[in-house]
Design a protein around this motif. Structure first.
Motif, short mmCIF file in Angstrom:
data_model
loop_
_atom_site.label_atom_id
_atom_site.label_comp_id
_atom_site.label_asym_id
_atom_site.label_seq_id
_atom_site.Cartn_x
_atom_site.Cartn_y
_atom_site.Cartn_z
N SER A 68 0.85 -1.19 0.00
CA SER A 68 0.00 0.00 0.00
C SER A 68 0.88 1.24 0.00
CB SER A 68 -0.92 -0.01 1.22
OG SER A 68 -0.16 0.02 2.41
N VAL A 69 0.31 2.34 -0.45
CA VAL A 69 1.07 3.59 -0.55
C VAL A 69 0.24 4.73 0.01
CG1 VAL A 69 2.37 2.87 -2.59
CG2 VAL A 69 0.18 4.04 -2.87
N ALA A 70 0.89 5.86 0.24
CA ALA A 70 0.14 7.05 0.63
C ALA A 70 -0.84 7.39 -0.48
CB ALA A 70 1.10 8.22 0.87
N TYR A 71 -2.01 7.88 -0.11
CA TYR A 71 -3.06 8.00 -1.12
C TYR A 71 -2.66 8.89 -2.29
CZ TYR A 71 -7.74 7.34 -2.84
OH TYR A 71 -8.80 6.93 -3.60
N LEU A 72 -1.96 9.95 -2.01
CA LEU A 72 -1.65 10.89 -3.08
C LEU A 72 -0.31 10.59 -3.75
CD1 LEU A 72 -2.94 14.16 -1.37
CD2 LEU A 72 -4.07 12.77 -3.09
N ALA A 73 0.24 9.41 -3.49
CA ALA A 73 1.50 9.03 -4.12
C ALA A 73 1.27 8.74 -5.61
CB ALA A 73 2.07 7.79 -3.42
N THR B 672 -12.52 15.50 10.22
CA THR B 672 -13.08 14.56 9.25
C THR B 672 -12.07 13.45 8.97
OG1 THR B 672 -14.27 14.44 7.15
CG2 THR B 672 -12.24 15.71 7.16
N THR B 673 -12.58 12.40 8.38
CA THR B 673 -11.74 11.23 8.11
C THR B 673 -11.40 11.18 6.63
OG1 THR B 673 -12.89 10.06 9.88
CG2 THR B 673 -11.62 8.74 8.32
N LEU B 674 -10.11 11.16 6.34
CA LEU B 674 -9.67 10.99 4.97
C LEU B 674 -8.81 9.73 4.91
CD1 LEU B 674 -8.64 14.59 3.82
CD2 LEU B 674 -10.71 13.32 3.27
N PRO B 675 -8.81 9.08 3.77
CA PRO B 675 -7.95 7.91 3.64
C PRO B 675 -6.49 8.36 3.60
CG PRO B 675 -8.99 8.41 1.54
CD PRO B 675 -9.60 9.34 2.54
N LEU B 676 -5.67 7.69 4.36
CA LEU B 676 -4.24 8.05 4.34
C LEU B 676 -3.51 7.24 3.28
CD1 LEU B 676 -3.43 8.32 8.16
CD2 LEU B 676 -4.39 10.00 6.58
N GLY B 677 -3.98 6.03 3.03
CA GLY B 677 -3.30 5.19 2.06
C GLY B 677 -4.27 4.56 1.10
N ARG B 678 -3.71 3.83 0.14
CA ARG B 678 -4.55 3.06 -0.79
C ARG B 678 -3.76 1.85 -1.25
NH1 ARG B 678 -2.07 4.26 -5.60
NH2 ARG B 678 -1.24 6.39 -5.64
N PHE B 679 -4.49 0.87 -1.75
CA PHE B 679 -3.82 -0.28 -2.36
C PHE B 679 -4.65 -0.76 -3.54
CE2 PHE B 679 -6.61 -2.16 0.86
CZ PHE B 679 -7.17 -3.27 0.21
N GLY B 680 -3.98 -1.42 -4.45
CA GLY B 680 -4.68 -1.95 -5.61
C GLY B 680 -5.30 -3.29 -5.26
N PHE B 681 -6.53 -3.49 -5.68
CA PHE B 681 -7.26 -4.70 -5.35
C PHE B 681 -7.77 -5.30 -6.66
CE2 PHE B 681 -11.47 -6.55 -3.93
CZ PHE B 681 -10.91 -7.68 -3.36
N GLN B 682 -7.29 -6.51 -6.97
CA GLN B 682 -7.68 -7.13 -8.24
C GLN B 682 -9.00 -7.89 -8.14
OE1 GLN B 682 -4.20 -8.36 -10.93
NE2 GLN B 682 -3.66 -9.21 -8.93
N ASP B 683 -9.26 -8.45 -6.96
CA ASP B 683 -10.46 -9.26 -6.74
C ASP B 683 -10.35 -10.59 -7.49
OD1 ASP B 683 -12.93 -10.02 -5.80
OD2 ASP B 683 -13.90 -8.12 -6.30
N VAL B 684 -11.37 -11.41 -7.32
CA VAL B 684 -11.37 -12.69 -8.04
C VAL B 684 -11.55 -12.40 -9.53
CG1 VAL B 684 -12.28 -14.02 -6.13
CG2 VAL B 684 -13.87 -12.94 -7.74
N PHE B 685 -11.20 -13.34 -10.34
CA PHE B 685 -11.25 -13.03 -11.76
C PHE B 685 -12.68 -12.80 -12.21
CE2 PHE B 685 -12.62 -16.82 -14.10
CZ PHE B 685 -12.58 -17.81 -13.13
N GLY B 686 -12.78 -11.89 -13.14
CA GLY B 686 -14.11 -11.52 -13.60
C GLY B 686 -14.71 -10.40 -12.80
N ALA B 687 -13.99 -9.89 -11.81
CA ALA B 687 -14.52 -8.76 -11.03
C ALA B 687 -13.63 -7.54 -11.28
CB ALA B 687 -14.53 -9.11 -9.54
#
Lengths: 286, 780
Positions: A68-73, B672-687
């Motif tokens: 995972s990375v910082a959101y704005l990366a 307020t709440t903001l997302p600090l991070g993110r990640f890529g999510f592929q999910d099961v195939f076909g999704a």
């Protein structure tokens, strides 16, 4: 008999109301020019290992480990190259998954680690996974093999409209086991399975345990459409993970949404390690 | 068991009532304060005797009572929006006097004129942490879309925060929106808002006044932790039939009132309705042949208020109050998909008022309140319906006894039967082959008794103390608690008072919501199972200082509040139609403290107030129930925490026919709440593959500070033969067009050619730009 033709709405109706109101509002405000780019300063975010590992009977295990990375990366995917992945079989045997990034031609999904032998598991058996990198980060998880729940029938009914407006709805029927806490994912693909499903939702049996369920659609399909109807039987951790992913995605951009933490099925990182148990049927609407 | 104890306590409290008056040559001056002409009771009007530095406020019936030594006095009677009345009284025996005050201007654009009596009364009373606002006052201030909203006006008072841009929710001294006891003529209102919180349910034409208690709660109030919003409806005109109303940008109002029988009683009926839907339907109709046009959903709300009073004799009067309001949101795609969403309140209260003598009054009120929402959704041959409601039936009785000028006793008992329909679901198909149903309903009973005394041993000291004993039962479990209340005032000088107060409160019903905003789908849940009653305690201390020959009152209050068994919910909690809702709760603690400075001027051509609040609100939910709590058990700021809050309101009487008003608000940014991070999510195939935001902690980001200036003009028009009173009210909301933050989200930046994601950006969304509006008001 239990019907979940609009189960996604039914299960998450308050969230749906919030989404409808929120997204309608956002659209309106965008039209009024009431949005603007701003600079935000967020607390530091330490990257975490992220794993997606879906084991299947008859398949060689292929898992994806990212970071995972910082959101704005930058949007470049972060693929750590120093992660050792070890799969523990129900017998207790530990097998190393080789780091060999590639794309699975069957699923179209990228993977980073691959096993050497196909899996053959029985319901109730447990697999284990351990990831370890050179920074000392360790991710562990276990996956229970759910029993397969079969689709009893897949049926479709056409409306009475003229040919050019003639459409069918589709129902998949199955019987929920008497045990509580069963969870399902229902997908319908048109023509091919390695593309986005046209129907994709999850249901649980908390309201009607042990009864017959009918999961369906609206009048969406034409005559001669070829459909792939898939019913996954999920365990609770995987179901909660999917819900939390959905909640987290819905919360961004919706003032009425409640941001939700990701309920990973693994510890020490983010992501999911599970065993897929599903049945898929191919039907042509006549 | 609890009920037996409560009744026993009541009996004891009555026994403890001291004997009546002292043997002095002191006499009661009592009676009513009414508006001349209309004859409505002027609740909150002040009857003062400056020579003795004594005063009393008229109660909800307009009744006042003073014990004075024998003698000749000048009595000053005053009330906001009315001309001050001065009358000489020669008191040689108990005397009843009815004072009738003339309006200061016309009904719609009156000048705010108030004698020193009101501020003097605020200086002298033990009651602190209370804000009074009349509908007349609120109508002079600029309003969003020209819709006067008495609850939103309360947000301009110190210690009161709004939930966000444009919303009518109140967050009082660190309390959440569900910790406000909202009463209309003594009947509870569960959801006091229309349009997802943008407007309150109170039609300003039907409201006489509202009192907001932020602390130092009198013992007759209970059931919520943080505030009491006591709304009084206006009685009808007892002398003649009148019609009044207004045509606004988004709604119209009409009020009819008049005598039921001359000298016996009066009625008032008030209604209003929005008309967004009239326009949107025309737009939809005009575009019905356009295949690319998405129909605009229908939305409207309406509400009706009714009040009637009737004298049964010299000592008995009955009052009937009612409210019926509904919001309707619907969407039909024309392609088999229909969505209907209705919600609203129903409130009714019947009060019997009996006057034993000038010192003893009894009020008994039976009331019903209900709130429900109903969602009906249809897709082709399938349909489902989801509904929830809460209904209460209550009975309360309050006895006021004023034996002498040293004591004012109040005793009371109240009992409520609750029905919580937390979720009712029906789903099925037209052919009946498919069906699903679920219904989760709980019941609860709540009761309380209280006794209090306002005791004035000397001119310098005044005390108010009381005890409330409350209880609740649901699901075979019983809860109860003692709720002591105390307040004191010490007059350092005739113009400077020191005050202090303490209050302990219990709350037995809880709002189930995981949204940052108030939504119609929020449901109420009783204390049962693991969900114990919420509890809070508050101490406050302050000073009141009358300046400028009584024209200004400056008040400073510091408060500290601590609360136990505060409620939150697990991440991703399933709050809908969940028979095991109990397991979704999290429990924690809360603290709030701050300082409020308030300067008000209510006399002369220019009136208004200035308020500043410095405050902190905190919550902590430790790890529990298989979770890490909230924010890993660390203390965090809830979204309504605001460090600084400044409000300024000015009303200036340019001439008899032209009044200007302005209000300015500044407050620190919302947590307020903001997302600090993110990640890529592929999910099961076909999704779908997707970027998933990661929210490690709540409320780690502050939106930009909020500030806004509103401007208003009331132009009283010349009388005509048919319409003797009318005006045009102009409002400019957000006059300098400040882009205040409503929320922030993250968005992808894509290459226009390739549609590839090239980066991410933060976007701030604002709700309201500058919004001018005009409203035409009339009365005949």
């Amino acid at each position: 008999m239990r019907f979940f033709g609009m189960t996604r709405l039914l299960n998450t109706l308050p969230a749906s109301v919030r989404r409808v109101v929120g997204l309608a509002g956002v659209g309106l405000l965008a039209g009024c020019g009431l949005q603007q780019d701003i600079d935000v300063v967020l607390p530091a975010y330490p990257p975490q290992l992220v794993v997606e590992a879906y084991l299947e009977n008859g398949q060689v295990p292929r898992i994806t480990v990212t970071e995972s990375v910082a959101y704005l990366a930058e949007p470049t995917p972060q693929v750590p190259t120093d992660v050792t992945a070890t799969l523990t079989l129900p017998s207790g045997q530990r097998t190393l998954l080789k780091f060999a990034p590639g794309v699975d031609t069957r699923t179209g999904k990228a993977y980073t680690h691959v096993g050497t032998r196909t899996l053959a598991a029985q319901p109730g058996q447990t697999f284990g996974l351990e990831l370890l990198d050179t920074q000392g980060r360790r991710v562990t998880g276990s996956a229970l093999v759910p029993a397969q729940v079969l689709l009893d029938t897949v049926e479709w009914v056409f409306n009475d409209k003229p040919d050019d407006q003639r459409r069918a709805y589709v129902l998949g029927r199955f019987r929920d086991p008497a045990t509580p806490l069963d969870y399902y994912r229902f997908q319908i693909h048109r023509r091919r399975v390695n593309r986005d499903p046209e129907v994709d939702y999850t249901v649980e049996d908390r309201l009607s345990n042990g009864t017959e369920y009918s999961l369906g659609t609206g009048y969406d399909y034409k005559a001669n459409d070829t459909l792939f109807v898939t019913l996954y039987h999920l365990d609770r951790p995987y179901f909660l993970f999917l819900q939390s992913v959905q909640d987290a995605r819905n919360a961004n951009g919706n003032p009425f949404g409640q941001p939700s933490g990701i309920k990973s099925t693994v510890e020490g990182g983010l992501g999911v390690f599970t065993f897929l148990s599903y049945q898929r049927r191919r039907v042509m609407l006549k | 068991m609890i009920l037996r104890f409560l009744f026993g306590f009541t009996f004891l409290a009555f026994l403890l009532l001291p004997a009546a008056a002292r043997a002095q040559a002191r006499y009661a001056l009592s009676g009513l304060v009414k508006a001349s002409g209309a004859g409505e009771a002027l609740t909150g009007a002040t009857v003062a005797v400056p020579a003795l530095s004594l005063g009393a406020s008229a109660d909800e019936r307009g009744a006042y009572s003073l014990m004075l030594p024998e003698g000749r006095y000048q009595v000053v009677v005053s009330f906001i929006g009315y001309q001050t009345l001065t009358r000489d009284i020669n008191l040689t025996r108990n005397q009843r006097q009815t004072f009738q005050l003339a309006e200061a201007g016309n009904q719609l654009g009156e000048v705010v004129v108030e004698g020193t009596g009101n501020l003097q009364q605020k200086l002298q009373t033990t009651q602190m942490s209370v804000e009074r606002l009349t509908a007349k006052e609120a109508k002079l201030l600029p309003a969003l879309f020209g819709e006067v909203d008495i609850l939103k006006t309360l947000q301009l008072k110190p210690g009161v925060q709004s939930g966000g841009e444009g919303t009518s929710g109140l967050f009082v001294r660190g309390g959440s929106a569900d910790q406000n006891l909202v009463l209309v003529d003594d009947a509870l209102v569960y959801n006091p808002s229309h349009l997802f919180g943008l407007f309150s349910v109170f039609n300003p034409d039907a409201v006489q006044s509202v009192d907001l208690y932020k602390g130092g709660f009198p013992a007759q109030y209970g059931g919520r932790l943080s505030s009491v919003v006591d709304v009084k409806l206006r009685p009808g005109n007892p002398d003649k039939f009148t019609t009044s109303g207004g045509l606004g940008l988004i709604s119209s109002r009409l009020t009819v009132e008049g005598p039921i029988k001359k000298g016996k009683g009066a009625f008032l009926l008030a209604g209003r309705r929005t008309y967004f839907d009239v326009f949107t339907r025309q737009i939809n109709k005009a575009n019905q042949d356009d295949p690319d046009f998405n129909p605009i959903p229908d939305y409207y709300f309406y509400d009706f208020n009714a009040k009637a009073n009737y004298k049964l004799g010299d000592k008995d009067e009955v009052f009937l109050s009612g409210y019926l309001g509904n919001d309707a949101f619907s969407f039909g795609s024309g392609q088999g998909f229909d969505f209907n969403f209705n919600w609203g309140n129903k409130v009714a209260a019947l009060r019997w008022s009996h006057t034993y003598n000038s010192r003893l009054f009894l009020n008994t009120t039976a009331s019903y309140t209900g709130y429900k929402y109903d969602i009906t959704n249809r897709l082709d041959q399938f349909s489902f319906n989801l509904a929830s409601d809460i209904q209460d039936v209550s009975l309360r009785s309050d006895l006021d006894y004023r034996p002498n000028d040293q004591h004012t006793y109040r005793l009371g008992v109240t009992a409520t039967a609750h029905r919580f329909g937390t979720g009712r679901l029906k789903a099925g198909s037209d052919d009946g082959r498919l069906s699903l149903g679920s219904d989760v309903t709980y019941y609860g009973q709540e009761a309380a008794v209280y006794a209090s005394d306002i005791y004035k041993p000397t001119e310098k000291w005044q005390f108010e103390y009381g005890l409330r004993v409350s209880g609740f039962q649901s699901g075979g479990q019983q809860y109860g608690g003692l709720e002591p209340r105390a307040a004191a005032r010490y007059s350092l000088t005739p113009t400077l008072s020191l005050k202090g107060s303490y209050a302990l409160m219990y709350q037995y019903v809880h709002l189930v919501t995981n949204s940052g905003a108030s939504l119609p789908t929020d449901i109420w849940y009783p204390s049962r199972g693991s969900v114990k009653p919420q509890r809070s305690q508050q101490v406050a201390a302050g000073l009141s200082w009358l300046l400028g020959d009584g024209r200004y009152l400056i008040t400073n209050e510091v408060y500290y509040k601590w609360a136990q068994r505060q409620i939150d919910f697990k991440d991703g909690a399933q709050l809908f139609v969940n028979p095991d809702l109990d397991s979704e709760f999290l429990f924690g603690k809360g603290w709030a403290y701050g300082n409020e400075i308030y300067l008000e001027k209510k006399q002369g051509r220019t009136t208004g107030w200035l308020g500043y609040t410095l405050a902190w609100t905190k919550r902590r939910f430790p790890p529990q129930r298989g979770t890490s709590g909230v924010n890993n058990g660390d203390t965090f700021y809830p979204s309504y925490d605001r460090r600084h809050n400044l409000t300024a309101v000015v009303i200036h009487n340019l001439s008899d026919r032209l009044k200007l008003s302005g209000s300015f608000v500044f407050s620190s940014g919302q947590a307020t709440t903001l997302p600090l991070g993110r990640f890529g999510f592929q999910d099961v195939f076909g999704a779908d593959a997707a970027a998933v935001p990661v929210y490690p902690q709540r409320n780690t980001y502050r939106l930009a500070p909020y500030n806004r200036f509103d401007l208003g003009v009331v132009w009283q028009m010349k009388p005509t033969r048919w319409i003797p009173e009318s005006d045009l009210t102009f409002s400019i909301y957000n006059a300098y067009n400040r882009r205040n933050p409503y929320f922030v989200y993250f968005d992808q930046v894509k290459d226009e050619q390739t549609e590839q994601v090239t980066g991410y950006r933060a976007r701030q969304v604002s709700l309201f730009p500058v919004i001018p509006s005009v409203t035409y008001n009339f009365k005949f």
